[in-house]
Structures are given as structure tokens and as C-alpha cells.
Design a protein around this motif. Sequence first.
Motif, PDB file in Angstrom:
ATOM      1  N   GLU A 136       0.615  -1.282   0.121  1.00 20.09           N
ATOM      2  CA  GLU A 136      -0.042   0.178   0.051  1.00 20.09           C
ATOM      3  C   GLU A 136       1.004   1.292  -0.067  1.00 20.09           C
ATOM      4  OE1 GLU A 136       0.619  -1.723   2.334  1.00 20.09           O
ATOM      5  OE2 GLU A 136       0.964  -0.702   4.318  1.00 20.09           O
ATOM      6  N   ALA A 137       2.090   1.115   0.608  1.00 17.16           N
ATOM      7  CA  ALA A 137       2.984   2.133   0.404  1.00 17.16           C
ATOM      8  C   ALA A 137       3.437   2.836  -0.855  1.00 17.16           C
ATOM      9  CB  ALA A 137       4.029   2.085   1.600  1.00 17.16           C
ATOM     10  N   LEU A 138       3.726   1.540  -1.747  1.00 16.60           N
ATOM     11  CA  LEU A 138       3.988   1.942  -3.146  1.00 16.60           C
ATOM     12  C   LEU A 138       3.197   2.996  -3.825  1.00 16.60           C
ATOM     13  CD1 LEU A 138       6.359   1.657  -5.034  1.00 16.60           C
ATOM     14  CD2 LEU A 138       4.939  -0.610  -5.895  1.00 16.60           C
ATOM     15  N   ALA A 139       1.545   2.798  -3.655  1.00 14.86           N
ATOM     16  CA  ALA A 139       0.591   3.470  -4.303  1.00 14.86           C
ATOM     17  C   ALA A 139       0.629   4.775  -3.474  1.00 14.86           C
ATOM     18  CB  ALA A 139      -0.798   2.666  -3.890  1.00 14.86           C
ATOM     19  N   PHE A 140       0.901   4.827  -2.332  1.00 15.12           N
ATOM     20  CA  PHE A 140       0.945   6.246  -1.638  1.00 15.12           C
ATOM     21  C   PHE A 140       2.046   6.878  -2.184  1.00 15.12           C
ATOM     22  CE2 PHE A 140       3.086   8.219   1.667  1.00 15.12           C
ATOM     23  CZ  PHE A 140       2.147   9.309   2.438  1.00 15.12           C
ATOM     24  N   ARG A 142       3.394   6.838  -5.197  1.00 18.81           N
ATOM     25  CA  ARG A 142       3.281   7.121  -6.439  1.00 18.81           C
ATOM     26  C   ARG A 142       2.313   8.305  -6.768  1.00 18.81           C
ATOM     27  NH1 ARG A 142       3.321   0.875  -8.555  1.00 18.81           N
ATOM     28  NH2 ARG A 142       5.374   1.190  -9.855  1.00 18.81           N
ATOM     29  N   ALA A 143       1.426   8.257  -5.785  1.00 22.06           N
ATOM     30  CA  ALA A 143       0.390   9.440  -5.994  1.00 22.06           C
ATOM     31  C   ALA A 143       1.066  10.826  -5.528  1.00 22.06           C
ATOM     32  CB  ALA A 143      -0.801   9.126  -4.973  1.00 22.06           C
ATOM     33  N   LEU A 144       2.121  10.680  -4.917  1.00 25.08           N
ATOM     34  CA  LEU A 144       2.877  12.008  -4.205  1.00 25.08           C
ATOM     35  C   LEU A 144       3.989  12.215  -5.508  1.00 25.08           C
ATOM     36  CD1 LEU A 144       3.148  11.292  -0.683  1.00 25.08           C
ATOM     37  CD2 LEU A 144       2.310  13.290  -1.659  1.00 25.08           C
ATOM     38  N   GLY A 145       4.087  11.418  -6.747  1.00 29.92           N
ATOM     39  CA  GLY A 145       4.800  11.789  -7.844  1.00 29.92           C
ATOM     40  C   GLY A 145       6.198  10.941  -7.636  1.00 29.92           C
ATOM     41  N   PHE A 146       6.316  10.011  -6.951  1.00 29.02           N
ATOM     42  CA  PHE A 146       7.589   9.197  -6.981  1.00 29.02           C
ATOM     43  C   PHE A 146       7.417   8.147  -7.875  1.00 29.02           C
ATOM     44  CE2 PHE A 146       7.870  11.166  -2.774  1.00 29.02           C
ATOM     45  CZ  PHE A 146       8.999  11.381  -2.419  1.00 29.02           C
ATOM     46  N   THR A 147       8.448   7.605  -8.446  1.00 33.70           N
ATOM     47  CA  THR A 147       8.475   6.720  -9.683  1.00 33.70           C
ATOM     48  C   THR A 147       9.468   5.539  -9.055  1.00 33.70           C
ATOM     49  OG1 THR A 147       8.611   8.369 -11.375  1.00 33.70           O
ATOM     50  CG2 THR A 147       9.231   6.060 -11.896  1.00 33.70           C
ATOM     51  N   ALA A 148       9.118   4.279  -9.061  1.00 29.63           N
ATOM     52  CA  ALA A 148       9.776   3.300  -8.906  1.00 29.63           C
ATOM     53  C   ALA A 148      10.770   2.775  -9.698  1.00 29.63           C
ATOM     54  CB  ALA A 148       8.664   2.079  -8.343  1.00 29.63           C
ATOM     55  N   SER A 149      11.768   3.561  -9.895  1.00 28.90           N
ATOM     56  CA  SER A 149      12.666   3.176 -10.907  1.00 28.90           C
ATOM     57  C   SER A 149      13.892   2.200 -10.366  1.00 28.90           C
ATOM     58  CB  SER A 149      13.250   4.492 -11.387  1.00 28.90           C
ATOM     59  OG  SER A 149      13.834   5.369 -10.368  1.00 28.90           O
TER      60      SER A 149
ATOM     61  N   THR B 147      19.960  -8.057  -0.316  1.00 32.62           N
ATOM     62  CA  THR B 147      18.494  -8.553  -0.856  1.00 32.62           C
ATOM     63  C   THR B 147      17.713  -7.426  -1.278  1.00 32.62           C
ATOM     64  OG1 THR B 147      18.742 -10.195   1.147  1.00 32.62           O
ATOM     65  CG2 THR B 147      16.517  -9.674   0.242  1.00 32.62           C
ATOM     66  N   ALA B 148      17.193  -7.838  -2.444  1.00 35.50           N
ATOM     67  CA  ALA B 148      16.093  -6.667  -3.036  1.00 35.50           C
ATOM     68  C   ALA B 148      14.894  -6.782  -2.464  1.00 35.50           C
ATOM     69  CB  ALA B 148      15.814  -6.980  -4.556  1.00 35.50           C
ATOM     70  N   SER B 149      14.958  -6.345  -1.139  1.00 34.24           N
ATOM     71  CA  SER B 149      13.617  -6.389  -0.176  1.00 34.24           C
ATOM     72  C   SER B 149      12.741  -5.049  -0.593  1.00 34.24           C
ATOM     73  CB  SER B 149      14.075  -6.374   1.072  1.00 34.24           C
ATOM     74  OG  SER B 149      14.819  -5.525   1.373  1.00 34.24           O
ATOM     75  N   HIS B 150      13.247  -4.036  -1.202  1.00 35.20           N
ATOM     76  CA  HIS B 150      12.683  -2.950  -1.283  1.00 35.20           C
ATOM     77  C   HIS B 150      12.298  -2.363  -2.556  1.00 35.20           C
ATOM     78  CE1 HIS B 150      13.531  -2.954   3.187  1.00 35.20           C
ATOM     79  NE2 HIS B 150      13.023  -1.696   3.340  1.00 35.20           N
ATOM     80  N   GLU B 151      11.305  -1.430  -2.817  1.00 35.93           N
ATOM     81  CA  GLU B 151      11.579  -0.679  -3.899  1.00 35.93           C
ATOM     82  C   GLU B 151      12.178   0.568  -3.750  1.00 35.93           C
ATOM     83  OE1 GLU B 151       9.848  -1.164  -6.817  1.00 35.93           O
ATOM     84  OE2 GLU B 151       8.621  -2.898  -6.499  1.00 35.93           O
ATOM     85  N   GLY B 152      12.901   1.121  -4.552  1.00 34.49           N
ATOM     86  CA  GLY B 152      13.811   2.377  -4.591  1.00 34.49           C
ATOM     87  C   GLY B 152      12.765   3.332  -5.322  1.00 34.49           C
ATOM     88  N   LEU B 153      12.349   4.476  -4.768  1.00 35.11           N
ATOM     89  CA  LEU B 153      11.527   5.351  -5.508  1.00 35.11           C
ATOM     90  C   LEU B 153      12.511   6.684  -5.649  1.00 35.11           C
ATOM     91  CD1 LEU B 153       9.285   3.786  -3.502  1.00 35.11           C
ATOM     92  CD2 LEU B 153       8.013   4.819  -5.166  1.00 35.11           C
ATOM     93  N   LYS B 154      12.204   7.389  -6.481  1.00 40.57           N
ATOM     94  CA  LYS B 154      12.657   8.848  -6.789  1.00 40.57           C
ATOM     95  C   LYS B 154      11.805   9.827  -7.127  1.00 40.57           C
ATOM     96  CE  LYS B 154      17.059   6.684  -6.720  1.00 40.57           C
ATOM     97  NZ  LYS B 154      18.120   6.963  -5.921  1.00 40.57           N
TER      98      LYS B 154
END
Lengths: 158, 158
Positions: A136-140, A142-149, B147-154
Motif C-alpha cells: 500500500e505504501a508504493l501506491a501512496f 506514486r500518488a505523490l509523484g515518486f517513480t519506482a525506478s 537482498t532486493a527487499s525494497h522498492e527504490g523510489l525517486k
Amino acid sequence: MSQAGDAPLVMRTAREADLQCLVAMLADDPLGATREHYGSPLPAGYRNAFDAIAVDPNNELIVAEQAGEVIGMLQLTYLPSLTYQGRWRAMVEGVRVARAARSGGVGRRLVEHALHRARERGCHMVQLTTDKARPEALAFYRALGFTASHEGLKRSLA
Amino acid sequence: MSQAGDAPLVMRTAREADLQCLVAMLADDPLGATREHYGSPLPAGYRNAFDAIAVDPNNELIVAEQAGEVIGMLQLTYLPSLTYQGRWRAMVEGVRVARAARSGGVGRRLVEHALHRARERGCHMVQLTTDKARPEALAFYRALGFTASHEGLKRSLA
């Protein structure tokens, strides 16, 4: 949301008197429950970490306060970097919202404040990692403009 | 590998005299080519960033030197943190190896040195993010125990 929901939400730097409350928030979390220790007195490590953050001009512990109660927190680290022609970046860690205040926009306000502070400090980018066990944190974010690059990797030294 | 491949590989803190070479390494990279500016004189941002890292006790720019030549680099940041009962962690950024020295184990030696430094500083964890556009990097870090346990957001602030 509690009845305090209409009182203004204030963002400020954490004070030592907030520490008990901050650790309670860290421990009241599915992942935090396994790794934090909330008791009185608190383990000395928490106070040492608080002091290390407080004296470091490149670290800030920010809390969200409403009606006199601390209901959210995050840590912001300013990172000097050679990359991107030597431009500073900022990193967000340890975003937590008190259980009773969740889903009320406090997390969003905290992260927006962090983006504002990062801009004030001349950062060109804000970065963070979020545990894949918190989908659920990922969607949160993303809605704030972050990209999971990126992949976020950890290695324990234990 | 060049003929220097048998000379000992030395890990040391970067010096100002290394800066031109470090920026050349950052620019000689598929992603770096689009965002760095390697020229003489270097844009002032690089020297400012170098100085900010050099004066910060929680940041280290480490280079790998062989036969008098700098052939690798990484940045290590020590992070005070309330989480995990207030234990310090370390973050690795900007790992680069000079083109002629790639696939010779220099990157591995650099990261192993970073793990060693992080242990010396009492960190319980080392973390980093790697761009999903560098799939080979993920296997490299996994082989080093990450370990790739996390998403990395920018999020860009531009």
C-alpha cells in the motif's frame, strides 16, 4: 480520525520530549513490532540516535503535531553527491503515522513538507525506499509523484 | 584488464586531485552520459559537492587505486536512525569502475571495503538502490549478500 481531526496540523522538528511517543509509533507497526523495544526507560540507543540526528545539519527528524499530540514522523537526510553535476539530493526514511490518525492525510502532509524542505535546501531529487512487504505504501508514494525506478537493496551486517 | 591488473588495489579516501578523474568515470556511463558534464574546467558544482562530502564526518568518497591510477569509486554515507533501536546504518551510492578495469573484481572489492568501513563504524545494515535500467547490477549486489527487499523510489524536484 479522532475529534482532533479538524485542528491544524503543524510540522516541526522533533524535540527530546517527543522521543517516547516516536518510539511508540515505530513499535506499533507490523515490521517495527519485531525490531523495536518500547518500554520505560527506553533503551539508550534511541536517545543516542536522537542526539546524533539533532546535531547533524544534514539530518532532520520532523513530526506532525495536532492538538498538542505528535501523530506522525519522518526523517529527512540531505545528501551531498558528485552525481548530477554535484547537486544535493534528499532522502526520506521512517515515515510513520499514529494508528488512530491513519488514512487521514497526515502521511501525505508529512511527505509534502519533506519535499518543501528539500527544495528549500536546493536538492534536485528526493529518494526513499519502501519495503515490498508494504504494497500500500508504493501506491501512496506514486500518488505523490515518486517513480519506482530502482531496486532497494539491504544487507545486514549482523 | 590492463597490464596493471596484477598491481595491488588500494582503497583510500578521494583527494581533490582525483576530481577530474572521478567526473570522467561518472560521465563514461550510459546513464551518466545524459546528466554529467565532463570538461575543463569542471562545472563548479562538482568541486562544491566534493568539499561538502570531505567536511562531513558522515560521508566518505572512497576510490580504488591501482598502479597510481584511480579506477573505481563509491560514496558511503553513515546514517543515524531511530529505527532498529537507534542503530546506525550505511548507504552506498555512485559505484563506478573505469571502463578499462571493468569485470576485473574492482567493484566487488570496493563494495567489500564499504561493508568493512560500515562495520568499523558500528552500522548494523548497508543499503543502496540500483536503477532497474542496470539489470546486471542487481546480480552483482545479490552475489555480495544484498537482498532486493525494497522498492527504490525517486522524485525529481525540477
